[in-house]
Design a protein around this motif. Structure first.
Motif, short mmCIF file in Angstrom:
data_model
loop_
_atom_site.label_atom_id
_atom_site.label_comp_id
_atom_site.label_asym_id
_atom_site.label_seq_id
_atom_site.Cartn_x
_atom_site.Cartn_y
_atom_site.Cartn_z
N LEU A 38 0.87 -1.17 0.00
CA LEU A 38 0.00 0.00 0.00
C LEU A 38 0.90 1.22 0.00
O LEU A 38 1.82 1.32 0.81
N VAL A 39 0.66 2.13 -0.94
CA VAL A 39 1.39 3.39 -1.01
C VAL A 39 0.40 4.49 -0.65
O VAL A 39 -0.67 4.59 -1.24
N SER A 40 0.79 5.30 0.33
CA SER A 40 -0.06 6.38 0.81
C SER A 40 0.59 7.72 0.53
O SER A 40 1.79 7.88 0.70
N ASN A 41 -0.23 8.67 0.10
CA ASN A 41 0.22 10.06 0.00
C ASN A 41 -0.96 10.97 0.28
O ASN A 41 -2.10 10.50 0.39
N GLY A 42 -0.69 12.23 0.45
CA GLY A 42 -1.76 13.18 0.77
C GLY A 42 -2.46 12.79 2.05
O GLY A 42 -1.85 12.36 3.03
N GLY A 43 -3.79 12.90 2.05
CA GLY A 43 -4.58 12.60 3.22
C GLY A 43 -4.52 11.16 3.68
O GLY A 43 -4.87 10.85 4.82
N GLY A 44 -4.04 10.28 2.84
CA GLY A 44 -3.93 8.87 3.21
C GLY A 44 -2.98 8.62 4.36
O GLY A 44 -3.02 7.55 4.97
N ILE A 45 -2.15 9.61 4.69
CA ILE A 45 -1.21 9.44 5.79
C ILE A 45 -1.91 9.11 7.10
O ILE A 45 -1.36 8.40 7.94
N ALA A 46 -3.15 9.58 7.27
CA ALA A 46 -3.88 9.32 8.52
C ALA A 46 -4.08 7.82 8.76
O ALA A 46 -4.23 7.39 9.90
N LEU A 47 -4.06 7.02 7.71
CA LEU A 47 -4.18 5.58 7.85
C LEU A 47 -2.95 4.98 8.53
O LEU A 47 -3.05 3.97 9.22
N LEU A 48 -1.80 5.60 8.34
CA LEU A 48 -0.53 4.98 8.75
C LEU A 48 0.11 5.63 9.98
O LEU A 48 1.26 5.36 10.28
N THR A 49 -0.65 6.44 10.71
CA THR A 49 -0.09 7.07 11.91
C THR A 49 -0.43 6.25 13.15
O THR A 49 -1.34 5.41 13.14
N GLU A 50 0.29 6.52 14.22
CA GLU A 50 0.11 5.81 15.49
C GLU A 50 -1.33 5.86 15.99
O GLU A 50 -1.78 4.93 16.64
N ASP A 51 -2.05 6.94 15.73
CA ASP A 51 -3.42 7.06 16.23
C ASP A 51 -4.48 6.66 15.19
O ASP A 51 -5.66 6.96 15.34
N SER A 52 -4.08 5.92 14.18
CA SER A 52 -5.00 5.46 13.15
C SER A 52 -6.05 4.52 13.75
O SER A 52 -5.71 3.59 14.49
N PRO A 53 -7.33 4.72 13.41
CA PRO A 53 -8.35 3.77 13.87
C PRO A 53 -8.17 2.38 13.26
O PRO A 53 -8.72 1.40 13.75
N GLN A 54 -7.37 2.28 12.21
CA GLN A 54 -7.10 1.00 11.56
C GLN A 54 -5.77 0.40 11.98
O GLN A 54 -5.26 -0.54 11.35
N ARG A 55 -5.21 0.90 13.07
CA ARG A 55 -3.89 0.44 13.52
C ARG A 55 -3.82 -1.08 13.65
O ARG A 55 -2.89 -1.72 13.16
N GLU A 56 -4.79 -1.68 14.30
CA GLU A 56 -4.78 -3.13 14.50
C GLU A 56 -4.84 -3.86 13.16
O GLU A 56 -4.12 -4.83 12.94
#
Length: 112
Positions: A38-56
């Motif tokens: 998965l390549v993320s850019n722009g607003g997609g960064i929220a998926l890959l941060t420590e506080d992402s709701p999708q962390r698990e």
């Protein structure tokens, strides 16, 4: 088959959709996958941060050998640093450049 998912949106519903799409691909016994990224850019960064709701979900997918790549250009000018990203997320110089590189290497392109 190698597959690259491209994620650019800061929308929690899309975050859940893209992780679900990846999981569905991996669970589909009719498709043999070699590498999935998965390549993320722009607003997609929220998926890959420590506080992402999708962390698990991300951590489970990492254990299934999915690689996650974040555009370093996105970090410029926002209040997020490399330290804010989930462990194992790889920084790439350009998200769109990485997608292009992977497509040139015969990855199938998917966007949620």
């Amino acid at each position: 088959m190698n597959v690259v998912f491209h994620h650019t949106e800061d929308d929690p519903d899309l975050h859940a959709r893209v992780t679900g799409n990846i999981e569905n691909l991996l669970d589909d016994e009719t498709i043999a996958t070699d590498e999935v990224a998965l390549v993320s850019n722009g607003g997609g960064i929220a998926l890959l941060t420590e506080d992402s709701p999708q962390r698990e979900a991300i951590e489970v997918l990492q254990k299934r050998d999915v690689t996650f790549k974040q555009c370093s250009n996105t970090l410029t000018g926002i209040d997020t640093t490399e330290d804010d990203l989930l462990d194992g997320v790889e920084l790439v110089s350009s998200g769109v450049g990485e997608v292009a590189r992977l497509e040139a290497a015969s990855y199938v392109y998917v966007t949620p």
